[in-house]
Structures are given as structure tokens and as C-alpha cells.
Write a protein that holds these residues in place. Structure first.
Motif: not given
Length: 148
Positions: A3-6, A116-117, A122-123, A141-142
Motif C-alpha cells: 500500500l503506497y500512500i502519496y 483487508h489492508l 504501508k509506505i 512507514e514514512g
């Protein structure tokens, strides 16, 4: 799949021409909101991390988590520049909550609503250390945008 968060502003998009800060260094939301016209939004440009984001869209889950109040103009800009995502988390219109608190609360709700995530790595990429410190409480993770 990860899971990539931007974040958008200052991370994937250069919207610096639409920002002003007060004497304490805080973003003037009223100025920002007054420069959310289609013309101003389409005056934004992509930052180098946008290429990274586009690569991650292929085999991962990509989330946008922004303190912007997302309008159709923002969505059109993203589409015109090939920025795709699986989900977008944004500031509700009229809300003035500080960015780091807003992102923490919204990501916490998103993860609770999508169990489910939970077990996925997670980044998150953001240009604010304060935002990354806050979301680290969610075991995300940041990564600072200008370092990554």
C-alpha cells in the motif's frame, strides 16, 4: 502487493505558486482556497516523485492522502497527467483541522474501514516530517518526499 500512500502538494505536485504562509510559517488556507481555480490548478506541475508513483500504480494499491479540498479541477489535473489511484483521501470542504491531525484521523478511519489492508506493508510519501511522525502511530512507514 504493498500500500503506497502519496501526499500531493510538495510531494507529487508543485503547487508552490498557490501558497502563502503567515509570519509563524503556517499555510494561509484562505489564500490557498482563493487560488483553487481551474487556471491556477492547471498551472501546477509534477515533481520527480510522480514518476515513482506511476510505477507503483501497476502492481500495488495506491492511495492519495492530501490536505487539499479536492475539486473536479484537481481530479481533471490528475487524470490529464496520468496520475491514477485506487482511493483518494482529502480534506472535507470547510474543515480547518491541522494537516497532520487530519491525515492521521482519515488514514486511521480508512484502515479501520478496510481491514483487508491491515497486514500489508504501508509506505507514505509526504513533504512534512510532522505528518509522517503522526501517521507512524498507524504503523505506516514514512518517507520524506525530497529524500526518496
Amino acid at each position: 502487493m504493498r500500500l503506497y500512500i502519496y501526499d500531493l502538494d510538495g510531494t507529487v505536485i508543485d503547487s508552490s505558486h498557490r501558497r502563502k504562509f503567515d509570519t509563524d510559517g503556517n499555510l494561509r488556507l484562505s489564500y490557498w482556497r482563493s487560488h483553487n481555480t481551474r487556471k491556477d490548478i492547471f498551472g501546477d506541475s509534477l515533481l520527480p516523485l510522480a514518476k515513482h508513483m506511476k510505477k507503483k500504480m501497476v502492481d500495488n494499491i495506491v492511495i492519495i492522502c492530501t490536505a487539499r479540498e479536492i475539486s473536479q479541477n484537481d481530479l481533471d489535473f490528475l487524470e490529464d497527467h496520468g496520475i491514477r489511484y485506487d482511493h483518494i483521501i482529502s480534506r472535507p470542504f470547510g474543515m480547518n483541522t491541522e494537516d497532520h491531525i487530519l491525515k492521521y484521523l482519515q488514514l486511521k478511519k480508512f484502515l479501520r474501514d478496510n481491514p483487508h489492508l491491515q497486514d500489508r506493508r504501508k509506505i507514505m510519501y509526504d513533504d512534512s516530517i510532522e505528518n509522517l511522525q503522526e501517521i507512524s502511530k498507524l504503523k505506516i512507514e514514512g518517507r520524506l518526499a525530497w529524500i526518496s
